[in-house]
Design a protein around this motif. Structure first.
Motif, PDB file in Angstrom:
ATOM      1  N   ALA A  42      40.996-115.816   1.327  1.00  0.00           N
ATOM      2  CA  ALA A  42      39.718-115.098   1.284  1.00  0.00           C
ATOM      3  C   ALA A  42      38.794-115.729   0.244  1.00  0.00           C
ATOM      4  O   ALA A  42      37.581-115.822   0.456  1.00  0.00           O
ATOM      5  CB  ALA A  42      39.950-113.621   0.974  1.00  0.00           C
ATOM      6  N   HIS A  43      39.356-116.186  -0.864  1.00  0.00           N
ATOM      7  CA  HIS A  43      38.544-116.853  -1.886  1.00  0.00           C
ATOM      8  C   HIS A  43      37.948-118.143  -1.327  1.00  0.00           C
ATOM      9  O   HIS A  43      36.785-118.473  -1.578  1.00  0.00           O
ATOM     10  CB  HIS A  43      39.380-117.138  -3.125  1.00  0.00           C
ATOM     11  N   THR A  78      35.110-117.046   1.101  1.00  0.00           N
ATOM     12  CA  THR A  78      33.915-116.433   0.521  1.00  0.00           C
ATOM     13  C   THR A  78      33.300-117.254  -0.594  1.00  0.00           C
ATOM     14  O   THR A  78      32.093-117.184  -0.813  1.00  0.00           O
ATOM     15  CB  THR A  78      34.238-115.038  -0.054  1.00  0.00           C
ATOM     16  N   ASP A  80      34.286-111.260  -4.156  1.00  0.00           N
ATOM     17  CA  ASP A  80      34.057-111.092  -2.719  1.00  0.00           C
ATOM     18  C   ASP A  80      35.369-111.220  -1.950  1.00  0.00           C
ATOM     19  O   ASP A  80      35.583-110.528  -0.955  1.00  0.00           O
ATOM     20  CB  ASP A  80      33.067-112.134  -2.199  1.00  0.00           C
ATOM     21  N   ALA A  81      36.242-112.114  -2.424  1.00  0.00           N
ATOM     22  CA  ALA A  81      37.537-112.305  -1.774  1.00  0.00           C
ATOM     23  C   ALA A  81      38.371-111.036  -1.879  1.00  0.00           C
ATOM     24  O   ALA A  81      38.994-110.608  -0.898  1.00  0.00           O
ATOM     25  CB  ALA A  81      38.278-113.480  -2.404  1.00  0.00           C
ATOM     26  N   LEU A  86      36.994-108.529   0.482  1.00  0.00           N
ATOM     27  CA  LEU A  86      37.306-108.880   1.869  1.00  0.00           C
ATOM     28  C   LEU A  86      38.740-108.516   2.227  1.00  0.00           C
ATOM     29  O   LEU A  86      39.002-107.910   3.268  1.00  0.00           O
ATOM     30  CB  LEU A  86      37.062-110.378   2.096  1.00  0.00           C
ATOM     31  N   ASN A  99      35.000-111.181   7.498  1.00  0.00           N
ATOM     32  CA  ASN A  99      34.201-112.173   6.770  1.00  0.00           C
ATOM     33  C   ASN A  99      33.001-112.617   7.590  1.00  0.00           C
ATOM     34  O   ASN A  99      31.891-112.733   7.068  1.00  0.00           O
ATOM     35  CB  ASN A  99      35.047-113.390   6.387  1.00  0.00           C
ATOM     36  N   ARG A 114      30.529-109.879   7.468  1.00  0.00           N
ATOM     37  CA  ARG A 114      29.919-109.829   6.135  1.00  0.00           C
ATOM     38  C   ARG A 114      28.788-110.849   6.037  1.00  0.00           C
ATOM     39  O   ARG A 114      27.713-110.559   5.518  1.00  0.00           O
ATOM     40  CB  ARG A 114      30.994-110.122   5.082  1.00  0.00           C
ATOM     41  N   LEU A 115      29.012-112.035   6.562  1.00  0.00           N
ATOM     42  CA  LEU A 115      27.985-113.078   6.505  1.00  0.00           C
ATOM     43  C   LEU A 115      26.805-112.766   7.414  1.00  0.00           C
ATOM     44  O   LEU A 115      25.668-113.096   7.096  1.00  0.00           O
ATOM     45  CB  LEU A 115      28.596-114.427   6.867  1.00  0.00           C
ATOM     46  N   ALA A 147      30.294-120.118   8.964  1.00  0.00           N
ATOM     47  CA  ALA A 147      31.447-119.227   8.779  1.00  0.00           C
ATOM     48  C   ALA A 147      32.626-119.645   9.651  1.00  0.00           C
ATOM     49  O   ALA A 147      33.773-119.673   9.197  1.00  0.00           O
ATOM     50  CB  ALA A 147      31.049-117.783   9.071  1.00  0.00           C
TER      51      ALA A 147
END
Length: 179
Positions: A24-25, A28, A33-34, A37, A70, A73-74, A114
């Motif tokens: 996730a890091h 993102t 944020d990670a 998520l 994710n 989110r974007l 993404a």
């Protein structure tokens, strides 16, 4: 949720958390944020855990929830954040090469779309096969290959990435196509 089902979910979270957070890091570009998520993905998985447990591959199901979260989110982001190497306050000199490498990787990933970022993270940093990535993203293997090719071309054009080797666990076999 039944007590045993809740215990199964807790065991799942404990065993998957570090790997999910790392990925996730990379997706993102930010640690906070990670964490958000992964937590959002696990919250969605918790609600459906009894159904998810009955699937053939609960791990892939939860990963797909995270990747879709994710992308969502974007899409929702009204003001995009731009990574910068300048900070408002003076910083202490950094002598650790791994921090610089990590920063370069995160900057390079931030320039990708993404879907391209997800494919690169899953293929090369998580060392997953094209088939696994396609299943996680809910697309075909051909789509994974095209996203991979476009992402690598973009990274090469910006001189940010050397020619990558195929992931160690997925070397080309005789007669097989490779991205």
């Amino acid at each position: 949720m039944k007590k045993s089902t809740e215990a199964d979910f807790q065991a799942f979270v404990v065993s998957r958390w570090p790997r999910m957070l790392r990925s996730a890091h990379l997706l993102t570009g930010h640690h906070h944020d990670a964490e958000d998520l992964v937590q959002a993905a696990l919250a969605k998985a918790y609600v459906r855990w009894e159904r998810i447990q009955r699937t053939d591959d609960p791990d892939s199901y939860v990963w797909r929830i995270m990747i879709n979260a994710n992308v969502d989110r974007l899409r929702r982001a009204k003001v995009r954040e731009w990574l910068t190497n300048r900070f408002p306050e003076p910083s202490a000199p950094d002598h650790d090469d791994t921090v610089a490498e990590r920063s370069a990787v995160l900057d390079a990933l931030a320039r990708l779309s993404a879907k391209q970022r997800a494919v690169v993270v899953l293929r090369y940093l998580e060392d997953r096969s094209e088939t696994e990535v396609a299943r996680l993203l809910g697309t075909g293997v051909g789509t994974v290959r095209s996203h991979t090719a476009r992402a690598l071309r973009k990274l090469r054009e910006e001189s940010l990435a050397p020619e990558p080797a195929a992931p160690a666990a997925h070397r080309r076999t005789k007669g097989a196509r490779q991205p």
